[in-house]
Design an enzyme around this catalytic site. Structure first.
Site, PDB file in Angstrom:
ATOM      1  N   ARG A  34      -0.793  -2.480 -19.001  1.00  0.00           N
ATOM      2  CA  ARG A  34      -1.798  -2.065 -18.792  1.00  0.00           C
ATOM      3  C   ARG A  34      -2.063  -0.904 -18.040  1.00  0.00           C
ATOM      4  O   ARG A  34      -1.829  -1.089 -16.790  1.00  0.00           O
ATOM      5  CB  ARG A  34      -3.003  -2.997 -18.708  1.00  0.00           C
ATOM      6  CG  ARG A  34      -4.362  -2.670 -18.874  1.00  0.00           C
ATOM      7  CD  ARG A  34      -5.342  -3.724 -19.169  1.00  0.00           C
ATOM      8  NE  ARG A  34      -4.795  -4.694 -20.420  1.00  0.00           N
ATOM      9  CZ  ARG A  34      -5.170  -4.065 -21.602  1.00  0.00           C
ATOM     10  NH1 ARG A  34      -5.895  -3.050 -21.673  1.00  0.00           N
ATOM     11  NH2 ARG A  34      -4.658  -4.544 -22.704  1.00  0.00           N
TER      12      ARG A  34
ATOM     13  N   GLU B 154      -0.163   4.714  -0.856  1.00  0.00           N
ATOM     14  CA  GLU B 154      -1.266   5.854  -1.050  1.00  0.00           C
ATOM     15  C   GLU B 154      -0.422   7.356  -0.786  1.00  0.00           C
ATOM     16  O   GLU B 154       0.216   7.168   0.011  1.00  0.00           O
ATOM     17  CB  GLU B 154      -2.624   5.900  -0.034  1.00  0.00           C
ATOM     18  CG  GLU B 154      -3.655   5.017  -0.549  1.00  0.00           C
ATOM     19  CD  GLU B 154      -4.856   5.046   0.524  1.00  0.00           C
ATOM     20  OE1 GLU B 154      -4.796   5.637   1.538  1.00  0.00           O
ATOM     21  OE2 GLU B 154      -5.815   4.431   0.024  1.00  0.00           O
TER      22      GLU B 154
ATOM     23  N   LYS C 245      -0.595   0.637 -25.370  1.00  0.00           N
ATOM     24  CA  LYS C 245      -1.092   0.624 -26.667  1.00  0.00           C
ATOM     25  C   LYS C 245       0.463   0.528 -27.460  1.00  0.00           C
ATOM     26  O   LYS C 245       1.184  -0.286 -27.223  1.00  0.00           O
ATOM     27  CB  LYS C 245      -1.873   1.745 -27.190  1.00  0.00           C
ATOM     28  CG  LYS C 245      -3.230   1.393 -26.352  1.00  0.00           C
ATOM     29  CD  LYS C 245      -4.526   2.395 -26.542  1.00  0.00           C
ATOM     30  CE  LYS C 245      -5.461   1.966 -25.789  1.00  0.00           C
ATOM     31  NZ  LYS C 245      -6.779   3.013 -25.805  1.00  0.00           N
TER      32      LYS C 245
ATOM     33  N   ASP D 207      -5.347  13.717 -25.305  1.00  0.00           N
ATOM     34  CA  ASP D 207      -5.377  12.407 -25.064  1.00  0.00           C
ATOM     35  C   ASP D 207      -4.588  11.414 -26.029  1.00  0.00           C
ATOM     36  O   ASP D 207      -5.253  11.279 -27.082  1.00  0.00           O
ATOM     37  CB  ASP D 207      -6.705  11.632 -24.947  1.00  0.00           C
ATOM     38  CG  ASP D 207      -6.774  10.293 -24.656  1.00  0.00           C
ATOM     39  OD1 ASP D 207      -6.023   9.572 -24.815  1.00  0.00           O
ATOM     40  OD2 ASP D 207      -7.972   9.989 -24.334  1.00  0.00           O
TER      41      ASP D 207
ATOM     42  N   TYR E  26       0.777  -1.078  -0.050  1.00  0.00           N
ATOM     43  CA  TYR E  26       0.006   0.009   0.014  1.00  0.00           C
ATOM     44  C   TYR E  26       0.844   1.294  -0.083  1.00  0.00           C
ATOM     45  O   TYR E  26       1.779   1.327   0.729  1.00  0.00           O
ATOM     46  CB  TYR E  26      -0.961   0.070   1.240  1.00  0.00           C
ATOM     47  CG  TYR E  26      -2.402   0.054   0.806  1.00  0.00           C
ATOM     48  CD1 TYR E  26      -3.037   0.872   0.085  1.00  0.00           C
ATOM     49  CD2 TYR E  26      -3.237  -0.943   1.201  1.00  0.00           C
ATOM     50  CE1 TYR E  26      -4.331   1.020  -0.339  1.00  0.00           C
ATOM     51  CE2 TYR E  26      -4.452  -0.925   0.863  1.00  0.00           C
ATOM     52  CZ  TYR E  26      -4.971  -0.323   0.108  1.00  0.00           C
ATOM     53  OH  TYR E  26      -6.349  -0.074  -0.353  1.00  0.00           O
TER      54      TYR E  26
ATOM     55  N   THR F 228      -2.612   6.133 -22.330  1.00  0.00           N
ATOM     56  CA  THR F 228      -2.362   4.758 -21.864  1.00  0.00           C
ATOM     57  C   THR F 228      -0.752   4.459 -21.910  1.00  0.00           C
ATOM     58  O   THR F 228       0.071   5.132 -22.749  1.00  0.00           O
ATOM     59  CB  THR F 228      -3.207   3.569 -22.503  1.00  0.00           C
ATOM     60  OG1 THR F 228      -2.595   3.879 -23.809  1.00  0.00           O
ATOM     61  CG2 THR F 228      -4.589   4.034 -22.620  1.00  0.00           C
TER      62      THR F 228
HETATM   63  C1  LIG Z   1      -7.636   3.379 -25.088  1.00  0.00           C
HETATM   64  C2  LIG Z   1      -8.104   4.717 -24.772  1.00  0.00           C
HETATM   65  C3  LIG Z   1      -8.375   5.351 -23.340  1.00  0.00           C
HETATM   66  C4  LIG Z   1      -8.919   4.473 -22.571  1.00  0.00           C
HETATM   67  O1  LIG Z   1      -7.829   3.414 -22.189  1.00  0.00           O
HETATM   68  P1  LIG Z   1      -8.246   2.483 -20.955  1.00  0.00           P
HETATM   69  O2  LIG Z   1      -6.751   1.837 -20.452  1.00  0.00           O
HETATM   70  O3  LIG Z   1      -8.989   1.337 -21.710  1.00  0.00           O
HETATM   71  O4  LIG Z   1      -9.252   2.845 -20.020  1.00  0.00           O
HETATM   72  C5  LIG Z   1      -8.579   6.577 -23.520  1.00  0.00           C
HETATM   73  N1  LIG Z   1      -8.726   7.480 -24.647  1.00  0.00           N
HETATM   74  C6  LIG Z   1      -8.142   7.014 -25.850  1.00  0.00           C
HETATM   75  C7  LIG Z   1      -8.150   7.996 -27.124  1.00  0.00           C
HETATM   76  C8  LIG Z   1      -7.896   5.591 -25.876  1.00  0.00           C
HETATM   77  O5  LIG Z   1      -7.648   5.237 -27.253  1.00  0.00           O
END
Ligand SMILES: *Cc1c(COP(=O)(O)O)cnc(C)c1O
Length: 391
Positions: free
Chosen positions: A209, A55, A203, A174, A53, A200
């Site tokens: 993840r 936090e 990807k 994003d 933990y 993220t």
């Molecule tokens: C994949 C993605 C997310 C979300 O990611 P998670 O890990 O699945 O919550 C948010 N924004 C965009 C543009 C994405 O491609």
């Protein structure tokens, strides 16, 4: 403590994990949001750090015994800043959706207006979907595509954003999909334009993840830290943060830039194969790691194509196309990406061939012989590039 192996203590879960490894080995993974982490990342995620933990933030924790995990989180933050050329990183968001939840919480109040990409033209659920917290908490105004070029209508966007700028709006990017390309310069960086960048780690960046948030603004960095914890999350997943640190370290190596150059070249080759096979690419091509494919020439839905391709050992996802006439559960398109296949070692020539195989399947949906021939060729391609040979 009894140190039994997973196979001994829980054969059901162990078998399901083995089956998933076999599935990953036996299909050509073309889902654009997926990748295969390095064995080093897998190792870091499967460690005793899951027990801790922590936090709070390094040197400011709400629990004792955090000295060792502080080393891990500091390295993850430093490497993220070095990789993306910025001053502050929060590496605690459990996923991309959580990163966006916290970033919004740091930037705006419930009810405030956010200009975001239209969901049916490429935006994510967390960009204002009515079934998501974002659409319930904030007033999302969508911008979209020019339906002729199938690219962002920048004249319209400029008109809308100029108004937003006049009321002191801030810019959040994003970059969840393209983070790996941004890391190596294969895609322009959101900095210095963006106030806040969310992403993220799993990807194109090829980490575990998870999510993270970046900024250059010290005041915003403080607001983001508060918005992540205690604002929207509890204890950080220190084992995953260790995996992120390893992945950021890998992405700083010259070999990762080579990997991303191949990802981009392979997506282009995949697109060529699809077009030579008679299909159409939305916007006329690709500049990054993915192609959005219009299946209209083959007269098959995205849903049916997904199932047919699955049976042939080609894993893709159905996807709406601009001006989509069908429901999001059916669609007229598929999305294909090169990030995972490139990690596996497929070459540009092989990606071009894979594009052709996809076209053969969707144009011959009723021909068992064609499907069997494609499956056989897919198996040959897979065998030439073994996945996780050490596992
Ligand atoms: C994949 C993605 C997310 C979300 O990611 P998670 O890990 O699945 O919550 C948010 N924004 C965009 C543009 C994405 O491609």
């Amino acid at each position: 403590m009894l140190m039994k192996s997973l196979a001994d203590s829980d054969p059901q879960i162990a078998a399901a994990i083995d089956d998933e490894l076999a599935r990953q080995r036996q299909t050509i993974e073309l889902i654009a949001s997926e990748n295969f982490t390095s064995p080093a990342v897998l190792e870091a995620v499967g460690t005793v750090l899951t027990n801790k933990y922590a936090e709070g933030y390094p040197s400011r924790r709400y629990y004792g015994g955090c000295e060792k995990v502080d080393v891990v989180e500091n390295l993850a933050r430093q490497r993220a800043c070095e990789l993306f050329g910025c001053k502050f990183a929060n590496v605690q968001p459990h996923c991309g959706a959580n990163a966006n939840l916290a970033a919004y919480a740091a930037l705006v109040e419930p009810g405030d207006t956010i200009l975001g990409m239209s969901l049916d033209q490429g935006g994510h659920l967390t960009h204002g979907s009515p079934v998501n917290f974002s659409g319930k908490l904030y007033n999302f105004v969508p911008y979209g595509l020019n339906l002729e070029t199938e690219t962002i209508d920048y004249d319209e966007l400029e008109r809308m954003a100029t108004i937003a700028h006049g009321v002191g709006a801030r810019l959040m990017i994003d970059m969840a999909h393209i983070a790996g390309l941004v890391a190596t310069g294969a895609h322009p960086s959101p900095f210095p334009h963006a106030d806040v960048v969310t992403s993220t780690s799993h990807k194109t960046l090829r980490g575990p993840r998870g999510g993270f948030i970046l900024t250059n603004d010290e005041e915003l960095a403080r607001a983001i830290d508060k918005a992540v914890f205690p604002g929207t999350q509890g204890g950080p997943l220190m084992h995953v943060i260790a995996g992120k640190a390893v992945a950021f370290g890998e992405a700083l190596q010259p070999s990762f830039a080579e990997y991303i150059d191949n990802v981009v070249a392979n997506a282009a080759a995949l697109g060529e194969g699809l077009v030579q096979g008679g299909l159409r690419l939305v916007s006329g091509g690709t500049d990054n790691h993915l192609c959005l494919v219009d299946l209209t020439p083959a007269d098959v839905t995205g849903k049916d194509a997904e199932h047919l391709l699955d049976a042939a050992g080609l894993t893709v996802n159905k996807n709406s196309i601009p001006g989509e006439p069908r429901s999001p559960f059916v669609t007229s398109g598929i999305r294909v990406g090169s990030a995972a296949g490139t990690t596996r070692g497929f070459t540009a020539d092989e990606f071009r061939e894979i594009g052709g195989l996809i076209a053969r399947v969707v144009f011959n949906a009723d021909d068992e012989g064609v499907l069997a021939a494609v499956r056989a060729r897919v198996d040959e391609l897979l065998e030439a590039h073994p996945l996780y040979p050490g596992l």
